[in-house]
Scaffold this motif. Sequence first.
Motif, PDB file in Angstrom:
ATOM      1  N   ARG A  80       0.828  -1.208   0.000  1.00  0.00           N
ATOM      2  CA  ARG A  80       0.000   0.000   0.000  1.00  0.00           C
ATOM      3  C   ARG A  80       0.857   1.251   0.000  1.00  0.00           C
ATOM      4  O   ARG A  80       0.536   2.229  -0.703  1.00  0.00           O
ATOM      5  CB  ARG A  80      -0.925  -0.001   1.213  1.00  0.00           C
ATOM      6  N   ALA A  81       1.934   1.242   0.771  1.00  0.00           N
ATOM      7  CA  ALA A  81       2.822   2.409   0.816  1.00  0.00           C
ATOM      8  C   ALA A  81       3.418   2.684  -0.559  1.00  0.00           C
ATOM      9  O   ALA A  81       3.511   3.848  -0.987  1.00  0.00           O
ATOM     10  CB  ALA A  81       3.925   2.183   1.839  1.00  0.00           C
ATOM     11  N   ALA A  82       3.821   1.631  -1.272  1.00  0.00           N
ATOM     12  CA  ALA A  82       4.403   1.799  -2.601  1.00  0.00           C
ATOM     13  C   ALA A  82       3.366   2.299  -3.591  1.00  0.00           C
ATOM     14  O   ALA A  82       3.672   3.129  -4.466  1.00  0.00           O
ATOM     15  CB  ALA A  82       4.999   0.480  -3.074  1.00  0.00           C
ATOM     16  N   ARG A  83       2.143   1.801  -3.474  1.00  0.00           N
ATOM     17  CA  ARG A  83       1.085   2.266  -4.386  1.00  0.00           C
ATOM     18  C   ARG A  83       0.736   3.724  -4.133  1.00  0.00           C
ATOM     19  O   ARG A  83       0.486   4.487  -5.085  1.00  0.00           O
ATOM     20  CB  ARG A  83      -0.144   1.374  -4.233  1.00  0.00           C
ATOM     21  N   ASP A  84       0.711   4.134  -2.870  1.00  0.00           N
ATOM     22  CA  ASP A  84       0.459   5.535  -2.556  1.00  0.00           C
ATOM     23  C   ASP A  84       1.567   6.418  -3.140  1.00  0.00           C
ATOM     24  O   ASP A  84       1.308   7.490  -3.705  1.00  0.00           O
ATOM     25  CB  ASP A  84       0.383   5.733  -1.044  1.00  0.00           C
ATOM     26  N   LEU A  85       2.800   5.955  -3.012  1.00  0.00           N
ATOM     27  CA  LEU A  85       3.929   6.711  -3.538  1.00  0.00           C
ATOM     28  C   LEU A  85       3.841   6.789  -5.062  1.00  0.00           C
ATOM     29  O   LEU A  85       4.087   7.858  -5.653  1.00  0.00           O
ATOM     30  CB  LEU A  85       5.233   6.046  -3.109  1.00  0.00           C
ATOM     31  N   ALA A  86       3.486   5.690  -5.699  1.00  0.00           N
ATOM     32  CA  ALA A  86       3.375   5.667  -7.159  1.00  0.00           C
ATOM     33  C   ALA A  86       2.312   6.652  -7.644  1.00  0.00           C
ATOM     34  O   ALA A  86       2.477   7.296  -8.697  1.00  0.00           O
ATOM     35  CB  ALA A  86       3.048   4.261  -7.640  1.00  0.00           C
ATOM     36  N   ALA A  87       1.222   6.786  -6.890  1.00  0.00           N
ATOM     37  CA  ALA A  87       0.163   7.720  -7.275  1.00  0.00           C
ATOM     38  C   ALA A  87       0.657   9.164  -7.237  1.00  0.00           C
ATOM     39  O   ALA A  87       0.395   9.951  -8.156  1.00  0.00           O
ATOM     40  CB  ALA A  87      -1.049   7.539  -6.357  1.00  0.00           C
ATOM     41  N   VAL A  88       1.386   9.509  -6.177  1.00  0.00           N
ATOM     42  CA  VAL A  88       1.938  10.867  -6.076  1.00  0.00           C
ATOM     43  C   VAL A  88       2.969  11.096  -7.175  1.00  0.00           C
ATOM     44  O   VAL A  88       3.015  12.156  -7.810  1.00  0.00           O
ATOM     45  CB  VAL A  88       2.566  11.099  -4.690  1.00  0.00           C
ATOM     46  N   LEU A  89       3.790  10.088  -7.419  1.00  0.00           N
ATOM     47  CA  LEU A  89       4.834  10.199  -8.433  1.00  0.00           C
ATOM     48  C   LEU A  89       4.233  10.402  -9.824  1.00  0.00           C
ATOM     49  O   LEU A  89       4.737  11.195 -10.618  1.00  0.00           O
ATOM     50  CB  LEU A  89       5.704   8.942  -8.402  1.00  0.00           C
ATOM     51  N   ALA A  90       3.142   9.685 -10.127  1.00  0.00           N
ATOM     52  CA  ALA A  90       2.508   9.812 -11.431  1.00  0.00           C
ATOM     53  C   ALA A  90       1.994  11.229 -11.662  1.00  0.00           C
ATOM     54  O   ALA A  90       2.132  11.787 -12.761  1.00  0.00           O
ATOM     55  CB  ALA A  90       1.359   8.808 -11.552  1.00  0.00           C
ATOM     56  N   VAL A  91       1.424  11.840 -10.632  1.00  0.00           N
ATOM     57  CA  VAL A  91       0.948  13.219 -10.750  1.00  0.00           C
ATOM     58  C   VAL A  91       2.137  14.172 -10.952  1.00  0.00           C
ATOM     59  O   VAL A  91       2.098  15.082 -11.798  1.00  0.00           O
ATOM     60  CB  VAL A  91       0.142  13.628  -9.503  1.00  0.00           C
ATOM     61  N   HIS A  92       3.193  13.960 -10.191  1.00  0.00           N
ATOM     62  CA  HIS A  92       4.402  14.782 -10.300  1.00  0.00           C
ATOM     63  C   HIS A  92       4.956  14.723 -11.720  1.00  0.00           C
ATOM     64  O   HIS A  92       5.275  15.771 -12.323  1.00  0.00           O
ATOM     65  CB  HIS A  92       5.438  14.261  -9.299  1.00  0.00           C
ATOM     66  N   PHE A  93       5.061  13.533 -12.284  1.00  0.00           N
ATOM     67  CA  PHE A  93       5.583  13.365 -13.639  1.00  0.00           C
ATOM     68  C   PHE A  93       4.660  14.022 -14.664  1.00  0.00           C
ATOM     69  O   PHE A  93       5.124  14.623 -15.640  1.00  0.00           O
ATOM     70  CB  PHE A  93       5.745  11.885 -13.965  1.00  0.00           C
ATOM     71  N   THR A  94       3.349  13.895 -14.471  1.00  0.00           N
ATOM     72  CA  THR A  94       2.396  14.484 -15.410  1.00  0.00           C
ATOM     73  C   THR A  94       2.545  15.999 -15.464  1.00  0.00           C
ATOM     74  O   THR A  94       2.503  16.611 -16.538  1.00  0.00           O
ATOM     75  CB  THR A  94       0.956  14.111 -15.026  1.00  0.00           C
TER      76      THR A  94
END
Length: 230
Positions: free
Chosen positions: A105-119
Amino acid sequence: MSDVFIQATETDPAVRAAAEVRSVHRRLLDRLTALVEQEPGQHHTVLAGFLGGELRRHLAAADKALHAPASGAPETRLLVRALRTTAAEIEALVRAFPSAADPVRAARDLAAVLAVHFTVEETVLLPALAAMPGADVGLLAGDLRTLLDGGRLERPEEIDVREIPRGQRHPRIFARYARLAPGESFTLVNNHDPRHLRREFELAHPSAFTWDCVESGPELWRVRIGRPAG
């Protein structure tokens, strides 16, 4: 090689550079997704290694290569501040990951924030950089690639533009300025008064650069360009 291209097509260096940055982003997100889907027993060790290693290196490289060049322009100053705030939050999530009770769950939460940052980098920052006077997104993407490959960016004390092809002079100078830390400077050498370059600096970095004429012709001009210490 010809410098002729059709703007906003695949022949445009800015378009190619943006595609290169997107490719780096997709690879990182795909790698993170693949690690999350591994066997549960591997999550902590492998994920922690990826997050603390490759991902953190990318964040540091992107700040130097992409965020710093836009940090002084009034049009992008707040955008860079927001991106750096998001990057700091990602860093905090990375530091907290080893002690996470639920690493998936921690990795998925991080991936969600990262995806927005990259976008935001892809759809807002890169177009803004491409529109900045004197900026060259191709050079900046090259800087990102150099840093990710473990190299260092050139930081010459002097740039003699007499030895640089005319179309590449201003982008090279702005790229060097972007690599300055507060209080640092470099010397520009030219065979004519660089007043047009100064106008571009005033447009792109108002009140965020210093300009000291060391030698003013008639055959040689030397200008010390810096980033204010304050």
